[in-house]
Design a protein around this motif. Structure first.
Motif, short mmCIF file in Angstrom:
data_model
loop_
_atom_site.label_atom_id
_atom_site.label_comp_id
_atom_site.label_asym_id
_atom_site.label_seq_id
_atom_site.Cartn_x
_atom_site.Cartn_y
_atom_site.Cartn_z
N ASP A 179 0.72 -1.00 0.07
CA ASP A 179 -0.03 0.25 -0.05
C ASP A 179 0.96 1.24 0.02
O ASP A 179 1.67 1.52 1.04
CB ASP A 179 -0.94 -0.04 1.34
CG ASP A 179 -1.94 1.19 1.17
OD1 ASP A 179 -1.74 2.24 0.44
OD2 ASP A 179 -2.66 1.53 2.25
N THR A 180 0.98 1.93 -1.22
CA THR A 180 1.90 3.08 -1.28
C THR A 180 1.31 4.25 -0.38
O THR A 180 2.16 5.15 -0.31
CB THR A 180 2.09 3.44 -2.71
OG1 THR A 180 0.91 3.71 -3.25
CG2 THR A 180 2.64 2.15 -3.52
N THR A 181 0.40 4.22 -0.02
CA THR A 181 -0.38 5.32 0.83
C THR A 181 -0.22 5.21 2.39
O THR A 181 -0.52 5.88 3.21
CB THR A 181 -1.57 5.55 0.61
OG1 THR A 181 -2.45 4.52 0.97
CG2 THR A 181 -2.01 6.04 -0.96
N ALA A 182 0.43 4.02 2.70
CA ALA A 182 0.59 3.48 3.95
C ALA A 182 1.64 4.37 4.77
O ALA A 182 1.56 4.44 6.10
CB ALA A 182 0.97 2.13 4.07
N LEU A 183 2.64 5.17 4.36
CA LEU A 183 3.73 5.58 4.73
C LEU A 183 3.46 7.28 4.31
O LEU A 183 4.48 7.52 3.34
CB LEU A 183 5.24 5.08 4.42
CG LEU A 183 5.27 3.78 4.99
CD1 LEU A 183 6.48 3.14 4.29
CD2 LEU A 183 5.01 3.52 6.42
N PRO A 184 2.71 8.03 4.48
CA PRO A 184 2.57 9.23 4.56
C PRO A 184 3.76 10.33 4.52
O PRO A 184 4.48 9.98 5.36
CB PRO A 184 1.28 9.87 5.04
CG PRO A 184 1.36 9.17 6.36
CD PRO A 184 1.75 7.81 6.02
N GLY A 185 4.10 11.09 3.72
CA GLY A 185 5.36 11.79 3.77
C GLY A 185 6.61 11.01 3.45
O GLY A 185 7.75 11.59 3.76
N ARG A 186 6.56 9.93 2.82
CA ARG A 186 7.76 8.99 2.54
C ARG A 186 7.76 8.64 1.15
O ARG A 186 6.58 8.63 0.53
CB ARG A 186 7.79 8.05 3.41
CG ARG A 186 8.04 8.19 4.90
CD ARG A 186 7.88 7.26 5.80
NE ARG A 186 8.59 7.75 7.19
CZ ARG A 186 8.15 8.38 8.32
NH1 ARG A 186 6.76 8.73 7.94
NH2 ARG A 186 8.65 8.57 9.35
N PRO A 187 8.63 8.11 0.51
CA PRO A 187 8.71 7.43 -0.90
C PRO A 187 7.68 6.43 -1.01
O PRO A 187 7.46 5.65 0.23
CB PRO A 187 9.90 7.25 -1.12
CG PRO A 187 10.91 7.86 -0.07
CD PRO A 187 10.11 8.03 0.89
N PRO A 188 7.10 6.12 -2.11
CA PRO A 188 6.28 5.12 -2.22
C PRO A 188 7.11 3.78 -2.10
O PRO A 188 8.35 3.74 -2.31
CB PRO A 188 5.69 5.29 -3.64
CG PRO A 188 6.83 6.00 -4.48
CD PRO A 188 7.16 7.05 -3.57
N VAL A 189 6.28 2.68 -1.51
CA VAL A 189 7.22 1.27 -1.35
C VAL A 189 6.88 0.46 -2.78
O VAL A 189 5.73 0.28 -3.11
CB VAL A 189 6.52 0.71 -0.19
CG1 VAL A 189 7.11 -0.69 0.06
CG2 VAL A 189 6.65 1.55 1.27
N VAL A 190 7.83 0.01 -3.04
CA VAL A 190 8.03 -0.88 -4.38
C VAL A 190 8.75 -2.11 -4.23
O VAL A 190 9.61 -2.04 -3.13
CB VAL A 190 8.32 0.01 -5.66
CG1 VAL A 190 7.17 1.21 -5.80
CG2 VAL A 190 9.80 0.45 -5.69
N ASP A 191 8.63 -2.77 -5.24
CA ASP A 191 9.66 -4.04 -5.31
C ASP A 191 11.23 -3.68 -5.49
O ASP A 191 11.03 -2.61 -6.30
CB ASP A 191 9.10 -5.35 -5.88
CG ASP A 191 8.73 -4.85 -7.45
OD1 ASP A 191 9.97 -4.76 -8.36
OD2 ASP A 191 7.75 -4.73 -7.90
N ARG A 192 12.02 -4.61 -5.39
CA ARG A 192 13.36 -4.23 -5.58
C ARG A 192 13.52 -3.89 -7.28
O ARG A 192 14.33 -2.99 -7.48
CB ARG A 192 14.37 -5.16 -5.14
CG ARG A 192 16.04 -5.01 -5.64
CD ARG A 192 16.36 -3.41 -4.96
NE ARG A 192 17.73 -3.27 -5.32
CZ ARG A 192 18.85 -3.48 -4.67
NH1 ARG A 192 18.73 -4.09 -3.36
NH2 ARG A 192 19.84 -3.22 -4.96
N ALA A 193 12.92 -4.83 -7.98
CA ALA A 193 13.07 -4.54 -9.46
C ALA A 193 12.68 -3.21 -9.88
O ALA A 193 13.28 -2.20 -10.92
CB ALA A 193 12.34 -5.39 -10.31
N THR A 194 11.62 -2.54 -9.36
CA THR A 194 10.98 -1.29 -9.70
C THR A 194 11.79 -0.23 -9.35
O THR A 194 12.05 0.83 -10.01
CB THR A 194 9.39 -1.08 -8.97
OG1 THR A 194 8.63 -2.23 -9.50
CG2 THR A 194 8.97 0.15 -9.45
N TRP A 195 12.25 -0.35 -7.91
CA TRP A 195 13.29 0.47 -7.45
C TRP A 195 14.46 0.55 -8.34
O TRP A 195 14.93 1.55 -8.87
CB TRP A 195 13.72 -0.01 -6.13
CG TRP A 195 14.99 0.99 -5.48
CD1 TRP A 195 14.59 2.13 -4.70
CD2 TRP A 195 16.24 0.70 -5.59
NE1 TRP A 195 15.75 2.64 -4.36
CE2 TRP A 195 16.83 1.93 -4.74
CE3 TRP A 195 16.89 -0.13 -6.04
CZ2 TRP A 195 18.15 2.10 -4.68
CZ3 TRP A 195 18.54 -0.18 -5.79
CH2 TRP A 195 18.91 1.14 -5.15
#
Length: 258
Positions: free
Chosen positions: A6-22
């Motif tokens: 859930d990329t909205t779970a950490l407001p004020g922080r970068p979106p959380v993605v898998d390593r390949a996307t990063w």
């Protein structure tokens, strides 16, 4: 199966993605970083091609051994790089320039410059009698000299990095910079720019919802409790590491300088 987040779970922080996307995003940025590096190399090449200005290297400056000719600062080497440190006459240690403290504190050792054949010194407009107690308190060991009353390119406006060349008895000004140009002395800035929140200053370009930035240089001073800020009971932050540093009496605080 790749885990989803859930990329909205950490407001004020970068979106959380898998390593390949990063890694894909990191690779895209690397292209820009490499271009920036190459442009920096091209600017440095142009800097090496600047003309130079001859001046009187016999002009006396004042150091621990009294007046000496400016050429002594080269210490027998052909190149000299200096930082010009502002000074506020009669101010307590905590009242000296916090911006210049950033530069001087980062350059407590010039071994690699010296190994390359470049000498380093700090010049200040302060009267020499006030300088040694400050150096003792700060633990500075690099050579300092007073250039009080001298014109450019030896004296003049402080808060500059200035480079000189010596050819026998002749001395030349080759480069000078100020403002953010002096950040090259202070590795902490470049390191902070690698972190997700950077310098935490309001001028930075950050995504919506990021923590609100503070005024520029807000972390350069703190009080005895470690609270950052430029209040009347604050010191430049490195001073709190020095033996004998005591809480500042706001009644005797000097005006802040930048």
């Amino acid at each position: 199966m790749t885990a989803t987040h859930d990329t909205t779970a950490l407001p004020g922080r970068p979106p959380v993605v898998d390593r390949a996307t990063w890694q894909a995003a990191r690779d895209d940025l690397l292209v820009r970083e490499k271009a920036h590096t190459r442009e920096g190399d091209a600017i440095a090449a142009a800097r090496r091609r600047l003309p130079m200005v001859e001046f009187d290297g016999g002009t006396p400056v004042v150091g621990p051994d009294g007046p000496v000719p400016f050429t002594d600062l080269f210490q027998g080497r052909d190149e000299l790089l200096v930082y010009k440190h502002m000074w506020h006459d009669g101010a307590p240690f905590e009242g000296q320039c916090e911006g210049c403290t950033v530069s001087a504190w980062h350059m407590k050792d010039a071994a690699y410059l010296n190994a390359r054949g470049v000498s380093f010194a700090i010049l200040t407009e302060g009267p020499w009698a006030e300088v040694p107690p400050f150096l003792d308190f700060m633990g500075y060991t690099q050579p300092w000299y007073s250039v009080r009353g001298l014109d450019e390119p030896i004296g003049g406006e402080m808060g500059h990095i200035t480079c000189y060349l010596r050819d026998g008895d002749r001395t030349f000004l080759t480069y000078d910079t100020t403002g953010r140009g002096t950040e090259q002395l202070s590795g902490s800035f470049a390191l902070l720019d690698l972190t997700v929140y950077g310098r935490g200053e309001a001028w930075q370009d950050v995504p919506d919802g990021w923590p609100e930035g503070n005024h520029p240089c807000w972390y350069w001073r703190s009080d005895a409790n470690g609270v950052n800020g430029w209040g009347p009971a604050s010191r430049p932050v490195p001073q709190w590491t020095r033996p004998g540093a005591a809480p500042v009496d706001p009644a005797t605080a000097d005006a802040h300088h930048h």
